[in-house]
Design a protein around this motif. Sequence first.
Motif, PDB file in Angstrom:
ATOM      1  N   GLU A 268      -8.982  12.100   2.311  1.00  0.00           N
ATOM      2  CA  GLU A 268      -7.802  12.413   3.346  1.00  0.00           C
ATOM      3  C   GLU A 268      -7.222  10.938   3.617  1.00  0.00           C
ATOM      4  N   LYS A 269      -8.176   9.873   3.752  1.00  0.00           N
ATOM      5  CA  LYS A 269      -7.654   8.762   4.444  1.00  0.00           C
ATOM      6  C   LYS A 269      -6.877   8.024   3.039  1.00  0.00           C
ATOM      7  N   VAL A 270      -7.347   8.279   1.738  1.00  0.00           N
ATOM      8  CA  VAL A 270      -6.640   7.733   0.665  1.00  0.00           C
ATOM      9  C   VAL A 270      -5.194   8.377   0.579  1.00  0.00           C
ATOM     10  N   LEU A 271      -4.971   9.512   0.723  1.00  0.00           N
ATOM     11  CA  LEU A 271      -3.670  10.226   0.635  1.00  0.00           C
ATOM     12  C   LEU A 271      -2.920   9.751   1.805  1.00  0.00           C
ATOM     13  N   ASP A 272      -3.399   9.528   2.960  1.00  0.00           N
ATOM     14  CA  ASP A 272      -2.492   9.134   4.022  1.00  0.00           C
ATOM     15  C   ASP A 272      -2.178   7.752   3.619  1.00  0.00           C
ATOM     16  N   PHE A 273      -3.092   6.825   3.248  1.00  0.00           N
ATOM     17  CA  PHE A 273      -2.623   5.413   2.714  1.00  0.00           C
ATOM     18  C   PHE A 273      -1.430   5.323   1.574  1.00  0.00           C
ATOM     19  N   LEU A 274      -1.645   6.133   0.923  1.00  0.00           N
ATOM     20  CA  LEU A 274      -0.729   6.298  -0.347  1.00  0.00           C
ATOM     21  C   LEU A 274       0.547   6.642  -0.088  1.00  0.00           C
ATOM     22  N   SER A 275       0.771   7.509   1.044  1.00  0.00           N
ATOM     23  CA  SER A 275       2.209   8.137   1.274  1.00  0.00           C
ATOM     24  C   SER A 275       2.835   7.555   2.654  1.00  0.00           C
ATOM     25  N   LYS A 276       2.044   7.223   3.647  1.00  0.00           N
ATOM     26  CA  LYS A 276       2.602   6.757   5.003  1.00  0.00           C
ATOM     27  C   LYS A 276       3.468   5.619   4.685  1.00  0.00           C
ATOM     28  N   PRO A 277       4.688   5.457   5.511  1.00  0.00           N
ATOM     29  CA  PRO A 277       5.636   4.312   5.796  1.00  0.00           C
ATOM     30  C   PRO A 277       4.917   3.272   5.924  1.00  0.00           C
ATOM     31  N   ARG A 278       4.920   2.148   5.418  1.00  0.00           N
ATOM     32  CA  ARG A 278       4.471   0.772   5.633  1.00  0.00           C
ATOM     33  C   ARG A 278       5.567  -0.185   6.061  1.00  0.00           C
ATOM     34  N   THR A 279       5.087  -1.305   6.600  1.00  0.00           N
ATOM     35  CA  THR A 279       5.903  -2.383   6.878  1.00  0.00           C
ATOM     36  C   THR A 279       5.476  -3.633   6.687  1.00  0.00           C
ATOM     37  N   TYR A 280       6.304  -4.686   6.341  1.00  0.00           N
ATOM     38  CA  TYR A 280       5.919  -6.066   5.787  1.00  0.00           C
ATOM     39  C   TYR A 280       6.907  -6.996   6.479  1.00  0.00           C
ATOM     40  N   ASP A 281       6.469  -7.671   7.224  1.00  0.00           N
ATOM     41  CA  ASP A 281       7.263  -8.746   7.848  1.00  0.00           C
ATOM     42  C   ASP A 281       8.681  -8.060   8.698  1.00  0.00           C
ATOM     43  N   GLY A 282       8.264  -6.746   9.344  1.00  0.00           N
ATOM     44  CA  GLY A 282       9.231  -6.235   9.898  1.00  0.00           C
ATOM     45  C   GLY A 282      10.241  -5.459   9.360  1.00  0.00           C
ATOM     46  N   GLN A 283       9.795  -5.330   7.861  1.00  0.00           N
ATOM     47  CA  GLN A 283      10.660  -4.660   6.962  1.00  0.00           C
ATOM     48  C   GLN A 283       9.853  -3.336   6.351  1.00  0.00           C
ATOM     49  N   VAL A 284      10.722  -2.163   6.150  1.00  0.00           N
ATOM     50  CA  VAL A 284      10.201  -1.135   5.692  1.00  0.00           C
ATOM     51  C   VAL A 284       9.746  -1.382   4.286  1.00  0.00           C
ATOM     52  N   GLU A 285       8.704  -0.870   3.853  1.00  0.00           N
ATOM     53  CA  GLU A 285       8.234  -1.114   2.268  1.00  0.00           C
ATOM     54  C   GLU A 285       8.202   0.249   1.740  1.00  0.00           C
ATOM     55  N   VAL A 286       8.057   0.091   0.295  1.00  0.00           N
ATOM     56  CA  VAL A 286       7.661   1.456  -0.572  1.00  0.00           C
ATOM     57  C   VAL A 286       6.475   1.855  -0.288  1.00  0.00           C
ATOM     58  N   SER A 287       6.219   3.173  -0.512  1.00  0.00           N
ATOM     59  CA  SER A 287       4.791   3.380  -0.707  1.00  0.00           C
ATOM     60  C   SER A 287       4.053   3.126  -1.794  1.00  0.00           C
ATOM     61  N   PHE A 288       2.841   3.256  -1.703  1.00  0.00           N
ATOM     62  CA  PHE A 288       2.024   2.988  -3.073  1.00  0.00           C
ATOM     63  C   PHE A 288       2.281   4.106  -3.950  1.00  0.00           C
ATOM     64  N   ALA A 289       2.666   5.178  -3.561  1.00  0.00           N
ATOM     65  CA  ALA A 289       2.944   6.374  -4.431  1.00  0.00           C
ATOM     66  C   ALA A 289       4.115   6.124  -5.377  1.00  0.00           C
ATOM     67  N   LYS A 290       5.096   5.390  -4.773  1.00  0.00           N
ATOM     68  CA  LYS A 290       6.334   5.365  -5.367  1.00  0.00           C
ATOM     69  C   LYS A 290       6.806   3.805  -5.880  1.00  0.00           C
ATOM     70  N   ALA A 291       5.796   2.932  -5.756  1.00  0.00           N
ATOM     71  CA  ALA A 291       5.975   1.637  -6.081  1.00  0.00           C
ATOM     72  C   ALA A 291       6.193   1.361  -7.604  1.00  0.00           C
ATOM     73  N   CYS A 292       7.167   0.680  -7.985  1.00  0.00           N
ATOM     74  CA  CYS A 292       7.292   0.229  -9.479  1.00  0.00           C
ATOM     75  C   CYS A 292       6.971  -1.283  -9.234  1.00  0.00           C
ATOM     76  N   ILE A 293       5.995  -1.814 -10.164  1.00  0.00           N
ATOM     77  CA  ILE A 293       5.652  -3.269 -10.281  1.00  0.00           C
ATOM     78  C   ILE A 293       5.758  -3.795 -11.655  1.00  0.00           C
ATOM     79  N   SER A 294       6.444  -4.726 -11.782  1.00  0.00           N
ATOM     80  CA  SER A 294       6.488  -5.633 -12.893  1.00  0.00           C
ATOM     81  C   SER A 294       5.978  -7.117 -12.510  1.00  0.00           C
ATOM     82  N   PRO A 295       4.793  -7.320 -12.867  1.00  0.00           N
ATOM     83  CA  PRO A 295       4.270  -8.592 -12.509  1.00  0.00           C
ATOM     84  C   PRO A 295       4.945  -9.815 -13.101  1.00  0.00           C
ATOM     85  N   ILE A 296       5.188 -10.752 -12.364  1.00  0.00           N
ATOM     86  CA  ILE A 296       5.793 -11.925 -12.983  1.00  0.00           C
ATOM     87  C   ILE A 296       4.999 -12.998 -12.552  1.00  0.00           C
TER      88      ILE A 296
END
Length: 374
Positions: A268-296
């Motif tokens: 349950e803690k994993v599911l909460d971690f995946l889906s809950k809204p997060r912020t970084y430096d005061g800005q709303v960030e994408v959830s880990f469920a929806k993030a699209c990452i192309s490492p540079i």
Amino acid sequence: MSTPADHRPSKEAAKSPAVPRPSASVLLISPTNQILLLHRVSKASSFASAHVFPGGALSKTHDGIIPDVNDPARHQDGPAYRMAAVRETFEECGILLAKNKKTGKLFTEVSDKDREEGRKAIHSGKVKFADLLEQWGATPDTESLIPFTRWITPPNVPKRFSTQMYIYFLPLGSASPTRKSAPGGSPGIEAEEDELMIPKPTHDGGIEHTAARFLPPHKWIDLARQNRIILFPPQFFLTLLLAPYLSANVTSPSSPVPTHSELQLEREKVLDFLSKPRTYDGQVEVSFAKACISPIVLGKGQYGDKSQDGVGGVDKHTAVLVLDGPGKEVEEQGQGRRGIREWVVTTKFRKEGPRDVDVRRREEVLGTGGRGKL
């Protein structure tokens, strides 16, 4: 055949980047909340000698319609990605993520002999995956796959993929045929009367893998940090994210098996971690469920050169990968998708593959300058 060099970024972007192949991978979680990794053979077609999640490229024969290269669905979760995730998991470790049509429970009613013959028949193309499931009275459990980021190989890497990552939780109360009770003789979750017998994960006979093993996420990370195994950045990053939640208290083989309620709470803690809204430096960030990452990999002139001058203890031999961009292909489609800003991955790309892989807070390495507000 490919080598680790096929997955190592070059210093300059290719004039005509390879088109990313659609693929899917599964972070398969055991009934005791451990994670499965497979050890690739040294001559594997991709990620040679590395430890990886079960997964592979989509197949139009087995998985259904694959979105065209210019279709926005090409880089989104969808039916073909989910079917490929189930099929590849079965091919590569022998565990079938399907439900019995009659009972609705995880399908396990097949002999070891039939299971192994089925794996080989699908891998060789002698039978369609859907036809085999129908023959067995099973249906793929695609609905239980939980999206956990998408990764698109950057354009300066010879071999490229657009990989949808998923988490799949095997049922609690399920048993492994190799373990009957918790250490010390006390009954574990495997002792329940209505347990399902989950087959022990096995490699594919050396075709692509030489080992298949469940371990707590933090144990895999320890092995990678000691350079005893090779984990590429996506596998390291995602495994590290799960380490605080799953099997964190399993420190040795003699550690007691957690109770059913404790295991469920971890999930349950994993599911909460995946889906809950997060912020970084005061800005709303994408959830880990929806993030699209192309490492540079940062180079000279990027982010104020902070990655190249020893900031945060990063020397000139260590590559710094930022994870905030979704990749050119997704950006050009105007989907408005984003990656992850909080962390960067640091590693040394060696002949045998990435070594000294780790994840650090972005501001520790890049400071507060560079592209955009940090």
